[in-house]
Write a protein that holds these residues in place. Structure first.
Motif, PDB file in Angstrom:
ATOM      1  N   THR A   1       0.896  -1.143  -0.021  1.00 20.45           N
ATOM      2  CA  THR A   1      -0.048   0.070  -0.050  1.00 20.45           C
ATOM      3  C   THR A   1       0.887   1.399  -0.177  1.00 20.45           C
ATOM      4  OG1 THR A   1      -1.867  -0.933   1.041  1.00 20.45           O
ATOM      5  CG2 THR A   1      -1.759   1.350   1.330  1.00 20.45           C
ATOM      6  N   ILE A   2       1.763   1.300   0.779  1.00 17.32           N
ATOM      7  CA  ILE A   2       2.691   2.460   0.991  1.00 17.32           C
ATOM      8  C   ILE A   2       3.483   2.566  -0.430  1.00 17.32           C
ATOM      9  CG2 ILE A   2       4.900   3.329   2.030  1.00 17.32           C
ATOM     10  CD1 ILE A   2       3.874   1.886   4.557  1.00 17.32           C
ATOM     11  N   ALA A   3       4.103   1.443  -1.011  1.00 20.86           N
ATOM     12  CA  ALA A   3       4.712   1.538  -2.097  1.00 20.86           C
ATOM     13  C   ALA A   3       4.043   2.173  -3.338  1.00 20.86           C
ATOM     14  CB  ALA A   3       5.386   0.207  -2.688  1.00 20.86           C
ATOM     15  N   ASP A   4       2.740   1.663  -3.312  1.00 23.35           N
ATOM     16  CA  ASP A   4       1.698   2.105  -4.421  1.00 23.35           C
ATOM     17  C   ASP A   4       1.386   3.771  -4.253  1.00 23.35           C
ATOM     18  OD1 ASP A   4       1.446  -0.300  -5.436  1.00 23.35           O
ATOM     19  OD2 ASP A   4      -0.430  -0.895  -4.388  1.00 23.35           O
ATOM     20  N   ARG A   5       1.463   4.021  -3.145  1.00 25.70           N
ATOM     21  CA  ARG A   5       1.523   5.537  -2.903  1.00 25.70           C
ATOM     22  C   ARG A   5       2.616   6.309  -3.535  1.00 25.70           C
ATOM     23  NH1 ARG A   5      -1.873   8.659   0.212  1.00 25.70           N
ATOM     24  NH2 ARG A   5      -1.101  10.833   0.949  1.00 25.70           N
TER      25      ARG A   5
ATOM     26  N   ARG B   1       8.224  10.717  -1.928  1.00 20.49           N
ATOM     27  CA  ARG B   1       9.475  10.883  -1.214  1.00 20.49           C
ATOM     28  C   ARG B   1       9.053  10.564   0.201  1.00 20.49           C
ATOM     29  NH1 ARG B   1      13.765  12.902  -3.863  1.00 20.49           N
ATOM     30  NH2 ARG B   1      13.045  14.226  -5.503  1.00 20.49           N
ATOM     31  N   ASN B   2       7.747  10.690   0.495  1.00 19.66           N
ATOM     32  CA  ASN B   2       7.265  10.061   1.938  1.00 19.66           C
ATOM     33  C   ASN B   2       7.296   8.665   1.942  1.00 19.66           C
ATOM     34  OD1 ASN B   2       6.972  12.815   2.820  1.00 19.66           O
ATOM     35  ND2 ASN B   2       4.767  12.780   2.050  1.00 19.66           N
ATOM     36  N   ALA B   3       6.594   8.167   0.978  1.00 17.14           N
ATOM     37  CA  ALA B   3       6.835   6.481   0.750  1.00 17.14           C
ATOM     38  C   ALA B   3       8.108   5.968   1.004  1.00 17.14           C
ATOM     39  CB  ALA B   3       6.073   5.751  -0.243  1.00 17.14           C
ATOM     40  N   LEU B   4       9.093   6.506   0.369  1.00 19.40           N
ATOM     41  CA  LEU B   4      10.400   6.184   0.538  1.00 19.40           C
ATOM     42  C   LEU B   4      10.897   6.169   1.680  1.00 19.40           C
ATOM     43  CD1 LEU B   4      13.017   5.311  -1.352  1.00 19.40           C
ATOM     44  CD2 LEU B   4      13.454   7.637  -1.335  1.00 19.40           C
ATOM     45  N   THR B   5      10.741   7.651   2.577  1.00 17.63           N
ATOM     46  CA  THR B   5      11.207   7.708   3.755  1.00 17.63           C
ATOM     47  C   THR B   5      10.548   6.600   4.761  1.00 17.63           C
ATOM     48  OG1 THR B   5      11.384  10.086   3.545  1.00 17.63           O
ATOM     49  CG2 THR B   5      11.222   9.323   5.903  1.00 17.63           C
ATOM     50  N   ILE B   6       9.340   6.255   4.598  1.00 12.98           N
ATOM     51  CA  ILE B   6       8.471   5.197   5.440  1.00 12.98           C
ATOM     52  C   ILE B   6       9.150   3.992   5.373  1.00 12.98           C
ATOM     53  CG2 ILE B   6       6.432   4.051   5.876  1.00 12.98           C
ATOM     54  CD1 ILE B   6       5.180   6.645   5.250  1.00 12.98           C
ATOM     55  N   LEU B   7       9.393   3.312   3.996  1.00  8.66           N
ATOM     56  CA  LEU B   7       9.880   2.202   3.729  1.00  8.66           C
ATOM     57  C   LEU B   7      11.391   2.244   4.232  1.00  8.66           C
ATOM     58  CD1 LEU B   7       8.435   1.667   0.183  1.00  8.66           C
ATOM     59  CD2 LEU B   7       7.550   0.639   2.256  1.00  8.66           C
ATOM     60  N   THR B   8      12.225   3.223   4.000  1.00  6.84           N
ATOM     61  CA  THR B   8      13.423   3.091   4.700  1.00  6.84           C
ATOM     62  C   THR B   8      13.668   2.747   5.906  1.00  6.84           C
ATOM     63  OG1 THR B   8      14.076   4.610   2.869  1.00  6.84           O
ATOM     64  CG2 THR B   8      15.716   4.338   4.601  1.00  6.84           C
ATOM     65  N   THR B   9      12.651   3.530   6.893  1.00  9.83           N
ATOM     66  CA  THR B   9      12.559   3.731   8.007  1.00  9.83           C
ATOM     67  C   THR B   9      12.138   2.116   8.676  1.00  9.83           C
ATOM     68  OG1 THR B   9      12.147   5.727   8.294  1.00  9.83           O
ATOM     69  CG2 THR B   9      11.552   4.415  10.344  1.00  9.83           C
TER      70      THR B   9
ATOM     71  N   ILE C   1      11.906   0.014  -2.458  1.00 11.83           N
ATOM     72  CA  ILE C   1      12.615   1.395  -2.339  1.00 11.83           C
ATOM     73  C   ILE C   1      13.400   1.513  -3.729  1.00 11.83           C
ATOM     74  CG2 ILE C   1      14.567   2.049  -1.134  1.00 11.83           C
ATOM     75  CD1 ILE C   1      13.748   0.928   1.477  1.00 11.83           C
ATOM     76  N   ASN C   2      13.903   0.682  -4.379  1.00 19.24           N
ATOM     77  CA  ASN C   2      14.675   0.761  -5.670  1.00 19.24           C
ATOM     78  C   ASN C   2      13.650   1.329  -6.663  1.00 19.24           C
ATOM     79  OD1 ASN C   2      17.087   0.168  -4.563  1.00 19.24           O
ATOM     80  ND2 ASN C   2      17.026  -2.159  -5.207  1.00 19.24           N
ATOM     81  N   SER C   3      12.600   0.770  -6.671  1.00 17.70           N
ATOM     82  CA  SER C   3      11.603   1.160  -7.756  1.00 17.70           C
ATOM     83  C   SER C   3      11.180   2.639  -7.610  1.00 17.70           C
ATOM     84  CB  SER C   3      10.408   0.219  -7.654  1.00 17.70           C
ATOM     85  OG  SER C   3       9.303   0.670  -8.559  1.00 17.70           O
ATOM     86  N   ILE C   4      11.034   3.022  -6.187  1.00 13.70           N
ATOM     87  CA  ILE C   4      10.439   4.298  -5.972  1.00 13.70           C
ATOM     88  C   ILE C   4      11.729   5.186  -6.374  1.00 13.70           C
ATOM     89  CG2 ILE C   4       9.990   5.925  -4.201  1.00 13.70           C
ATOM     90  CD1 ILE C   4       8.441   3.729  -2.665  1.00 13.70           C
TER      91      ILE C   4
END
Length: 539
Positions: free
Chosen positions: A199-203, A206-214, A231-234
């Motif tokens: 769900t987060i990746a579909d969004r 940069r916010n999604a990238l920060t969330i996934l990295t964390t 992360i790589n895709s974003i």
């Protein structure tokens, strides 16, 4: 009459339970409010959560009073938490719900119910919770964004309840993103966390990238590979959008250069005049915009939003008149002597700058953006400001209008005739002197309209035109002297190249590199991208 009294009494009897329920709710919440004044910060956090859980309609007001520092309690004996009003010297106290005044309160013993930054975050989250079910769509969206920002897993049940009722697509998507972030922070199964990651990746963004990295730090091992893939895709998507954003910035800069250079292009192409005062025509157009805006704001305040619609023709006419005067008094005596023309127009530019300083002063003047040119909007991963968008539209409109004037009008035909063969045009009865004069006035008027546009994105000062005169000459030389299509392509190309060089070389070094590239280019093509036959060829 007797029957009416019976109906009234029956109605009152039926209404009594409802009134009793309301009064009971109001009485029940007071102990929860009083608990805010007891204990340390952890106890107050528990009291805030209890207030929210009560579902009482007054909770939002109480939390706002607490956040604003308006709730006080007796520091000696405890007692009820009261709302302080009045003045600092003569405070008054009242019930925080009803507002009813409370007498016999000694201000010397009353102290503020204190909160720290942690409690402020709890209050902010609680306020978001309370507005999740608001009938106001914007309030629900703001609440969902607040929950997405804080992502406290304790709000997950409340968020699920709100999601079940939500119908608006944007609000619902924000709530689902908030739920996904909360899920990642919760102790749930790997399958649930995988769904949250998707769900987060579909969004995206940069916010999604920060969330996934964390989330990588605490994610189960079986999820880390998938999170890294997202992360790589974003990152790839953001890199592509960064390129598109730079192109947009370049086109925006190019449209500004086009407005500043297009008048210079036709002046230089027809007359062969190196006009160093062209930047001051831009500056005069900007100050004309300031004067028109101030006059409309004071005389016709209802039309203030549309002041630019009056400023554009005013700037065109006034700067065109100034250009006509300069041509008749100075430039017409210097045709065929480019060095003297350069020095004379440079002197004119200094005179105009000093004249503006004498009238308006040396400090910047504020030209306000109308409401329809303020703010920005998102298009995919692209951020577009309204003022830049309207300037691009305006510059294209000016270009098309000028192109049609040159191609479809008698004046345009005479201008092209003088450009291609001045002596032949003169022998055919064309008054080349007046063509030169009105061409110079036209170029100056277009520069004035460029000043209107620049007033929306730059400081209006006596030095405004100096920032664009060199770039304008580079556009004209690169595109081809006197060729409108060359000016268009040259302006947009230089704008895009500038924006791609700036992140690596810096603004100053980037301009130097562009200048070097243009010098190398004109060594191969001395007449620019689109060569136009004119007097230089005849000679």
């Amino acid at each position: 009459m007797c029957r009416a009294i019976k109906i009234l009494l029956l109605t009152l009897c039926l209404a009594m339970p409802a009134f009793a329920t309301v009064l009971k709710a109001q009485e029940d919440i007071h102990p929860l409010i009083d608990a805010l004044g007891v204990g340390d910060f952890p106890e107050r956090e528990a009291a805030i959560r209890a207030l929210v859980a009560s579902g009482d309609s007054h909770v939002s007001k109480i939390l706002q009073q607490l956040s604003d520092g308006q709730l006080f309690v007796n520091s000696e004996s405890g007692g009820p938490v009261l709302l302080q009003g009045g003045t600092e010297d003569e405070p008054t106290y009242s019930d925080p719900i009803s507002g009813e005044a409370v007498a016999d309160v000694d201000p010397d013993y009353m102290s503020k119910v204190k909160i720290n930054n942690s409690l402020r975050g709890v209050i902010s989250t609680a306020m978001s919770q309370l507005t999740l079910l608001s009938p106001d769509r914007d309030a629900r969206l703001a609440a969902a964004q607040g929950l997405l920002r804080d992502a406290d897993p304790s709000n997950l049940d409340l968020l699920n309840s709100a999601l079940a009722e939500e119908k608006d697509l944007e609000v619902k998507n924000t709530m689902e993103a908030a739920r996904a972030v909360m899920t990642l922070k919760s102790d749930v199964s790997a399958e649930d966390k995988k769904a949250a990651v998707d769900t987060i990746a579909d969004r995206g963004g940069r916010n999604a990238l920060t969330i996934l990295t964390t989330a990588m730090a605490t994610a189960p091992e079986e999820l880390k590979v998938e999170i890294q893939a997202h992360i790589n895709s974003i990152n790839r998507s953001l890199a592509l959008w960064d390129v598109v954003q730079n192109i947009w910035y370049g086109l925006s800069l190019g449209s500004v250069l086009l407005l500043a250079a297009i008048g210079l292009a036709i002046t230089f192409g027809v007359m062969g005049v190196i006009n160093m005062a062209h930047g001051e025509m831009v500056m005069i157009g900007a100050y004309t915009t300031y004067v028109v805006q101030e006059y409309i704001a004071s005389a016709f305040p209802g039309l203030a939003t549309y002041s630019l619609a009056f400023a554009v023709p005013a700037a065109f006419v006034f700067t065109g008149f100034v250009g006509l005067v300069i041509e008749r008094l100075v430039i017409r005596y210097l045709y065929g002597r480019p060095l003297e023309t350069l020095l004379a127009t440079w002197g004119v530019s200094l005179i105009l700058q000093q004249a503006v300083r004498s009238v308006f002063g040396p400090t910047n003047r504020e030209v306000r953006n109308p409401s329809w040119m303020s703010g920005a909007f998102e298009l995919g991963g692209l951020s577009i400001t309204w003022n830049r968008l309207w300037i691009i539209v305006f510059s294209m409109a000016v270009f098309v209008t000028l192109f049609m004037l040159l191609k479809r009008s008698a004046f345009g035909l005479q201008m092209r005739a003088v450009t291609q063969n001045r002596r032949m045009a003169s022998s055919m009865g064309i008054r080349t002197g007046w063509v030169d004069a009105f061409t110079f006035a036209l170029g100056s008027g277009i520069a004035g309209m460029a000043g209107v546009a620049l007033s929306q994105i730059d400081n209006v000062s006596p030095n405004l035109g100096q920032s664009y005169i060199i770039d304008s000459f580079m556009v004209v030389v690169f595109g081809g002297v006197g060729n409108l299509w060359g000016t268009l392509v040259g302006a947009l190309s230089l704008g895009v190249v500038n924006k791609f060089l700036e992140p690596f070389a810096g603004a100053v070094l980037g301009k130097i590199l562009v200048l070097v590239l243009i010098i190398l280019f004109i060594q191969k093509r001395p007449r620019g991208l689109f060569a136009l036959k004119g007097r230089a060829v005849e000679a």
